[in-house]
Design an enzyme around this catalytic site. Structure first.
Site, mmCIF file in Angstrom:
data_model
loop_
_atom_site.group_PDB
_atom_site.id
_atom_site.type_symbol
_atom_site.label_atom_id
_atom_site.label_comp_id
_atom_site.label_asym_id
_atom_site.label_seq_id
_atom_site.Cartn_x
_atom_site.Cartn_y
_atom_site.Cartn_z
ATOM 1 N N ASP A 160 -15.396 85.638 -23.732
ATOM 2 C CA ASP A 160 -15.500 86.476 -22.550
ATOM 3 C C ASP A 160 -15.032 87.846 -23.028
ATOM 4 O O ASP A 160 -14.218 88.007 -23.816
ATOM 5 C CB ASP A 160 -14.510 86.099 -21.461
ATOM 6 N N HIS A 209 -9.183 90.052 -13.529
ATOM 7 C CA HIS A 209 -10.032 89.590 -14.910
ATOM 8 C C HIS A 209 -9.283 89.774 -15.970
ATOM 9 O O HIS A 209 -8.646 90.630 -16.200
ATOM 10 C CB HIS A 209 -11.525 90.326 -14.940
#
Length: 229
Positions: free
Chosen positions: A10, A156
């Site tokens: 990610d 996030h």
């Protein structure tokens, strides 16, 4: 039966499109072999050499001030490419991350560096859409569906989200018990005992049969990542 090495990956960025001058500010990548986390991971915050838009800051909470003393992408590029090697990348919404990674690699202007090929990545967003049409497909929604604890995910974070995605991916591909059955079968076929992965030998990985100790370490690794990220 050979081992299956996959990298759960990610990124966090300054915006939505590198063509608009946006850059990567965090990379998180976690090694998984036969659907079991090994504990090896690659994680860096990066100086994007530009400001941090407020819209992006609201999503990941990474400020421009925090990134001032962080390394530039070109200083960690070789280590990153060595870590992912030729393994499959598992990414949620792969086109986004691959687009940014290839932009960063292209800025290096080094002929020997090959860009990442999107068709070689496993996109868990596409998998979820195929398996659960009409449902929600965000990482949070999938964590809820598979009862993956994401209570520590207020913002996030690349490494944190990669750890959550690893758990979701295992469920999307048959669940933890399915993975353990595959490992048991592989171990019996090859008559191999468990061997710890060596960071310098990940291209020739032995078949792994997870012990109770290893499964506990797997859980502790996830817990540590989610608390620290």
């Amino acid at each position: 039966m050979s081992s299956l090495r996959e990298i759960i990956l990610d990124t966090e960025t300054t915006g939505l499109d590198p063509k608009g001058g946006h850059r990567i500010v965090e990379i998180g990548a976690i090694e998984m072999v036969n659907k079991v986390l090994t504990g090896r991971h690659f994680h860096f915050y990066l100086n994007p050499e530009r400001d941090m838009p407020f819209e992006a800051y609201r999503i990941h909470g990474i400020s421009g001030e925090f990134l001032k003393d962080k390394p530039l992408f070109h200083t960690i590029a070789d280590d990153f490419l060595e870590f992912i090697a030729d393994s499959k990348l598992v990414i949620h919404n792969a086109p986004f991350d691959v687009k940014f990674l290839n932009h960063e690699l292209s800025l290096l202007k080094r002929a020997e560096i090959k860009l990442l090929e999107l068709e070689h990545a496993i996109d868990t967003l596409v998998m979820a859409r195929s398996m659960f049409p009409g449902s929600k497909y965000s990482l949070d929604a999938l964590c809820k569906r598979f009862k993956v604890d994401n209570s520590g995910r207020q913002l996030h974070g690349a490494l944190k989200d990669a750890a959550l995605l690893a758990e979701v991916y295992v469920e999307l591909t048959g669940g933890r018990q399915s993975a353990f059955k595959m490992l048991d079968k592989a171990a019996k076929i090859n008559n191999l005992s468990y061997n710890r992965l060596d960071s310098q030998a990940h291209r020739n990985i032995p078949v792994i049969k997870p012990t109770k100790e290893e499964l506990q370490k797997h859980k502790e690794f996830l817990s540590r990542v989610l608390k620290q990220a």
